[in-house]
Design an enzyme around this catalytic site. Structure first.
Site, mmCIF file in Angstrom:
data_model
loop_
_atom_site.group_PDB
_atom_site.id
_atom_site.type_symbol
_atom_site.label_atom_id
_atom_site.label_comp_id
_atom_site.label_asym_id
_atom_site.label_seq_id
_atom_site.Cartn_x
_atom_site.Cartn_y
_atom_site.Cartn_z
ATOM 1 N N ARG A 174 -15.337 6.918 -2.903
ATOM 2 C CA ARG A 174 -16.080 7.876 -3.778
ATOM 3 C C ARG A 174 -16.051 7.698 -5.254
ATOM 4 O O ARG A 174 -16.811 7.291 -6.133
ATOM 5 C CB ARG A 174 -15.784 9.514 -3.574
ATOM 6 C CG ARG A 174 -16.367 10.005 -2.244
ATOM 7 C CD ARG A 174 -16.053 11.395 -1.987
ATOM 8 N NE ARG A 174 -14.494 11.453 -2.154
ATOM 9 C CZ ARG A 174 -13.793 12.709 -2.377
ATOM 10 N NH1 ARG A 174 -14.314 13.818 -2.650
ATOM 11 N NH2 ARG A 174 -12.555 12.596 -2.627
ATOM 12 N N ASN A 199 -17.727 13.530 0.911
ATOM 13 C CA ASN A 199 -17.212 12.973 2.385
ATOM 14 C C ASN A 199 -17.752 14.134 3.260
ATOM 15 O O ASN A 199 -17.808 15.276 2.683
ATOM 16 C CB ASN A 199 -15.797 13.040 2.492
ATOM 17 C CG ASN A 199 -15.002 11.865 1.675
ATOM 18 O OD1 ASN A 199 -15.687 10.773 1.510
ATOM 19 N ND2 ASN A 199 -14.068 12.088 1.392
#
Ligand SMILES: [Fe+3]
Ligand SMILES: [Mg+2]
Ligand SMILES: [Zn+2]
Ligand SMILES: [Zn+2]
Lengths: 803, 329
Positions: free
Chosen positions: A18, A36
């Site tokens: 990320r 996520n």
């Protein structure tokens, strides 16, 4: 405004994915968010300029190129966002942000432990850095994972780092998406993190300054240089270490550990040190330096034609790897190792911290109790190892790196199952008995446990059940069927039977060599309905479908089923398990089976191997064979290797580790492979079920005659390898052309023999056949669970139930 | 029965043999049952069929074994054995000389043990429908007041003892049957253990478990006890008595002596503070001179019997599905 969602699948959680997305999205001027979820990572973007497709394209190109080191992108799917609510949300974003995960749906994959990255190594070496010489330095791209995890979701509270609250500096790093330590769960520093100390075997902590050292690790390094044996707590277990160039220290280590013959692994500071002892190719260097940092089996300098190459091996204690042409070497993979080896221009022995046969220690109290007797000093730390994760072992054979032991750096990374398995229900395959792993199936993926070891060992058997519970939790698998080996006494099969009865689940028995075959197919992405191949499965032994012991098998089959089209001739193993430990018993049994011992003794009276055998209690063994009394028949290839080793007097009178005689034979043959012609002959017979039988009888005539002619043992060993390879290939070629098959799969522990593997592979390639070999999982029984899982999944998918 | 007068004649001969050797008053009365007053206390009863090849072996024969085996099964409850009953199944044509030897040996064993055979039966089967002779024996006994010995009473912390060397009987039988010709003759340990048990109970009434490790040997019997009691067991290889000649024979044959049958040994489990006294009492008895403490009962949800090996490792000593089949790859 146009907006799109981008779905990324692969190994994208818990690996700094990320923040990478965040950094690149900003650099590309995109607005949006990333999170996520249960399927991986979901990115939502809108360009600054309406319809700026080029911006998104550029972003995705860079994402693939700059993918974090521990991440793996399997697929990227793009689709326009039409939902008005989502569009409205995005329209408000002035920037690109990271969203917290919705904890409920997350399948946070636990990734493998990774070797210290270059950036972290630079920090511990930098006197100005706040982590100078700090042994628990790590970041999102490196450090412990599986070894410290207790449950999901994967965050610090559910790891053994829970005991170390982050200091403000570490917490700031953890929260900053621009930082290399953003969401690095084991993040730590000297202020807040675990500590290392040195103590003696009695438990007294040593003051490093008393040894003139700046800290415990420097003191440990000094003690090693003085010839001491140290127990060193690392990432997934303990090592026993000593100076690999000190013959006394290595001999003493072997004596204490009661490991008398099996080669010891080495660790060296850098590639240059390794090059002093081994030949290192570019690929080898990349394998050694990668995040998995396995033990790599390398050819010793001077092992083959040293004079020709002008290579001069550097001295190493002779006991490190007696009689071997290879060394098992690894590079430092934790800051502890980097600091410990900093001053070493020669390798350290770094062998697993245990008495021979036991699993290695993982906790301090256990280490003091068990390793206190083996080590002079212990280098300990206060970060608990929650899961034992052994060093992985890799060997390059037939042009590719192949795992021989899959543990640290590899497990529990899921392996995608081949096409056709997408709809497989959740399954659990319990694995074999030795070198055990188990395997879960979920969402078209196979999740293999790390190498757990020998389930006859009580500690390992307990760990097995604990690790199984952990994996079922980590990966949220509720099995709908169980797969086990057919052997009635494998502990894994017992556990499977108990679980199946307790949970009312179908129990699917998978024949041992069929599992080896299915494992090879799955390892190579062979689709579920791609049809049968010819499997050549050679190993020590496995329980056959007919209740006899198999181990030299030609199986024509696929995931679902197989036909045993050929095998090595079954020969007795007089004394059952003793025949596995004492190669001479197999020589006797083979000679008895190849014309009768009395004939051999009459013909070659006085010849050394015959004399040696004659001194044994053969009459009783003969009775065992004749009466079928604890002398099970087995088509084992391993026992044939043992018998040949016994004829040459190599490999030991009583074996102390699995494969010892075969490895000795391979080492012997390595130098003479190009000096022998055709190799020893085999005969072909037809078995009771119409199958073909490869009979080594003619081999024995040629081999014993060569011994009587004084032929050098290395040429005999080589002629055996060549003969076996030739016989296997010729038989396989006949079978494939008869059955219209164009693909051959090779597996089983015997195919860890590089000479055999490469010569067989070569002859198939010359004949235009496709050859499937194991790569991601071991060809030995460590790969059996994957095959059980694939075979069982196939049966469930095709509606064929039960054992 | 279709074998006519041959069978009848044989049965008659057997009757005479029994009268001659097993001359207990209850038997010689000639009734089809034995009549006696039950003593006060709890009675135990056990039955055991004896099928063995060879019928005669070093240290005994099927006759003495049939007496010892059933006496021991009764005695493992802590009971004093009182009477035995014996049923013979003979194959037609079985040599009468052998039968006489067997019956005589049976009588001697029963006399020596002080446990008479008080009722019996004989059947003759056609040639080919038996294997020489099978003997089934039943025993009854009475358990002394206050004694509670049972396989489900092992508790964590308890100590495990054995009364002597393991594996003698099985190896003796095997080597005789297969004519293996070991250098040292190995003798079966077949014997009646009730007097040893009586001495043990006198010294330590609070014994938790007793069992004779017959078929399947020590390993199987410990697994049975662990399962019954819901506990684990931790034993030490170097503490388990095995005669050198038995160990050598087992190594050669590839057998694990812990899985080999015994016919004159027992396993005792008792509280830790009484283990030394029990050991002393066992060693003071002629059948227990080589007694040893071999390990402890431990708490273990897996109910593993695990053994610390001479090598320093810890191996699971498992219950085997069948024969000792190699598992190593
Ligand atoms: Fe195998
Ligand atoms: Mg019985
Ligand atoms: Zn790092
Ligand atoms: Zn900190």
């Amino acid at each position: 405004m146009t907006a799109e969602s981008i779905r990324v699948r692969g190994l994208v959680q818990g690996v700094g994915f990320r923040p990478t997305v965040w950094r690149l999205a900003r650099a590309c001027g995109l607005r949006g968010d990333v999170r996520n979820d249960g399927e991986g990572v979901l990115i939502r973007v809108c360009g600054n300029i309406a319809g700026d497709d080029a911006g998104v394209n550029g972003f995705l190109t860079r994402l693939r190129e700059e993918c974090p080191p521990l991440a793996r992108i399997d697929t990227i799917e793009r689709c326009p966002i039409a939902d008005p609510q989502a569009l409205a949300d995005l329209a408000h974003r002035q920037d690109f942000v990271i969203l917290e995960s919705a904890a409920t749906a997350v399948h946070t994959g636990i990734v493998a432990d990774a070797a210290t990255c270059a950036a972290c190594v630079a920090e511990i070496r930098d006197p100005a850095d706040r982590r100078h010489r700090y042994p628990f330095t790590n970041c999102t791209h490196c450090g412990p994972r599986l070894s410290i995890v207790a449950g999901i979701p994967y965050d610090r509270a559910r790891t053994s780092m829970a005991a170390f609250p982050m200091c403000p500096d570490c917490a700031a790093e953890y929260k900053d998406p621009a930082d290399r330590r953003f969401h690095a769960q084991p993040n730590a520093c000297p202020v807040c993190g675990p500590k290392v100390w040195l103590q003696d075997a009695a438990g007294c902590v040593l003051d490093p300054t008393a040894l003139d050292a700046e800290d415990a690790i420097a003191a440990a390094s000094r003690l090693l240089a003085e010839g001491r044996i140290l127990a060193i707590k690392g990432i997934g277990g303990f090592h026993l270490a000593c100076d690999a160039t000190d013959p006394d220290a290595v001999a003493e280590l072997r004596r204490r550990k009661r490991r008398y013959a099996k080669p010891l692994a080495l660790m060296a500071r850098d590639l240059d040190v390794i090059r002093g002892y081994c030949r290192v190719t570019g690929r080898d260097a990349a394998l050694l330096s990668g995040p998995a940092a396995p033990i790599l089996l390398l050819d010793r300098v001077g092992s083959r034609g040293a004079e020709r190459d002008g290579e001069r091996p550097r001295p190493l204690a002779p006991d490190v790897a007696p009689g071997q042409t290879t060394l098992g070497v690894m590079l430092p993979y934790s800051p502890i190792h980097h600091l410990l080896l900093a001053d070493w221009d020669r390798p350290l022995v770094m062998t697993s911290g245990n008495l021979s046969e036991e699993p290695q220690c993982i906790d301090n109290a256990d280490a003091l109790g068990r390793l206190g007797q083996l080590a002079d000093h212990l280098l300990l730390h206060d970060r608990a190892i929650l899961n034992r994760v052994d060093d992985s072992v890799v060997r390059v054979m037939a042009g590719e790196a192949r795992l021989l032991r899959r543990a640290r750096g590899f497990a529990p990374t899921p392996l995608p199952l081949p096409p056709g398995f997408e709809a497989a229900p959740p399954l659990l395959a319990l694995g074999g008995e030795l070198k055990n792993t188990f395997c879960l199936v979920r969402d078209g993926q196979a999740i293999l446990s790390q190498h757990l070891g020998d389930l006859e060992d009580a500690k390992t058997a307990r760990e097995y059940e604990r690790t199984l519970a952990l994996y079922l939790d980590l990966f949220q698998v509720v099995p709908e069927a169980l797969a086990v080996d057919l052997h009635p006494d494998y502990r894994s099969s017992l556990i499977g039977r108990d679980r199946a009865a307790r949970d009312g689940l179908p129990l699917i028995g998978v024949q041992h060599h069929h599992a080896h075959l299915a494992s090879t197919l799955a390892d190579n992405g062979w689709p579920l309905d791609a049809g049968p191949v010819l499997g050549i499965l050679l190993d020590g032994l496995g329980y056959g479908s007919d209740g006899t012991l198999w181990g030299g098998e030609f199986l024509l089959g696929d995931y679902l089923d197989f036909e045993r089209v050929a095998h090595l001739k079954a020969v007795a193993m007089p004394g059952g398990i003793r025949a596995i430990l004492e190669p001479w018993r197999n020589l006797y049994a083979h000679l008895e089976s190849a014309g009768g011992w009395d004939a051999w003794r009459a013909r070659f009276a006085g010849l050394e191997p015959i004399e040696r055998l004659d001194g044994k209690p053969l009459e009783i063994l003969g009775t065992l064979i004749a009466r079928g009394l604890n002398a099970p028949l087995s088509s084992s290839t391993g026992r044939l290797f043992d018998a040949v080793a016994a004829a040459l007097g190599v490999g030991g009178e009583v074996l102390t580790y699995e494969g010892q005689a075969a490895i000795a034979l391979e080492s012997l043959a390595a130098v003479a492979m190009d000096r022998v012609g055709e190799g020893y002959p085999f005969a072909r017979l037809t078995g009771p079920a119409g199958e073909l039988v490869l009979d080594p009888t003619p081999l024995w005539g040629a081999l014993i005659t060569d011994i009587s002619r004084g032929c050098p043992p290395e040429e005999i060993a080589a002629a055996f390898h060549v003969g076996l390879a030739t016989a296997l290939s010729a038989l396989a070629l006949d079978l494939t052309s008869r059955c219209g098959i164009s693909t051959v799969a090779l597996s089983g522990g015997v195919f860890q023999n590089r000479l055999l593997l490469e010569s067989v592979t070569r002859s198939f390639e010359v004949a235009g056949l496709r050859v499937l070999l194991q790569r991601q999982v071991p060809a030995n029984d460590g790969g059996v669970s994957l095959g059980q899982a694939a075979a069982a999944a196939a049966r469930v998918l095709r509606g064929i139930s039960g054992a | 029965m279709s074998h006519g007068s041959g069978g009848r004649a044989m049965a008659q001969l057997i009757g005479e043999l029994f009268q001659r050797y097993l001359d207990h008053e209850l038997l010689t009365l000639g009734n089809d049952q034995a009549l006696f007053m039950p003593p006060p206390g709890r009675m135990v009863m056990s039955i055991d069929g004896h099928v063995i090849s060879p019928l005669f072996f070093p240290g005994g024969d099927i006759g003495s074994l049939a007496v010892h085996g059933t006496i021991n099964d009764v005695a493992m409850s802590g009971a004093r054995p009182l009477y035995l009953a014996a049923g013979f199944i003979l194959e037609e044509g079985f040599p009468l000389g052998d039968l006489a030897r067997i019956v005589e040996s049976m009588a001697q064993a029963a006399n020596a043990a002080g446990v008479p055979v008080v009722t019996g039966d004989t059947k003759v089967v056609e040639r080919g429908k038996g294997d020489g002779v099978f003997i089934t024996t039943t025993g009854i006994g009475v358990v002394p007041e206050g004694i509670l010995i049972s396989g489900d009473r092992a508790e964590p912390g308890d100590v495990i003892l054995v009364s002597g060397s393991m594996g003698d009987h099985g190896v003796a039988i095997l080597s005789k049957r297969e004519n293996l010709g070991f250098e040292t003759e190995i003798r079966s340990d077949s014997s009646a253990l009730h007097e040893l048990v009586a001495a043990m109970i006198a010294a330590v009434p609070d014994i938790h478990c007793l069992r004779d490790p017959t078929r399947g040997g020590l390993a199987t019997t410990l697994n049975e006890l662990a399962h019954q009691s819901g506990v684990g067991m931790q034993i030490r290889e170097d503490a388990i008595p095995v005669r050198p000649e038995v160990a050598a024979a087992c190594e050669l044959l590839g057998l694990d002596p812990l899985y080999v049958a015994n016919e004159g040994k027992l396993i005792a489990i008792c509280p830790p503070d009484k283990a030394e006294r029990l050991l002393d009492a066992m060693r003071a008895h002629p059948l227990g001179t080589e007694s040893a403490i071999i390990g402890e009962v431990v708490e273990d949800p897996h109910r593993f019997v695990q053994m610390e090996t001479d090598f320093g490792g810890s191996r699971i000593v498992d219950w085997l599905a069948g024969e000792q089949l190699p598992r190593i790859c």
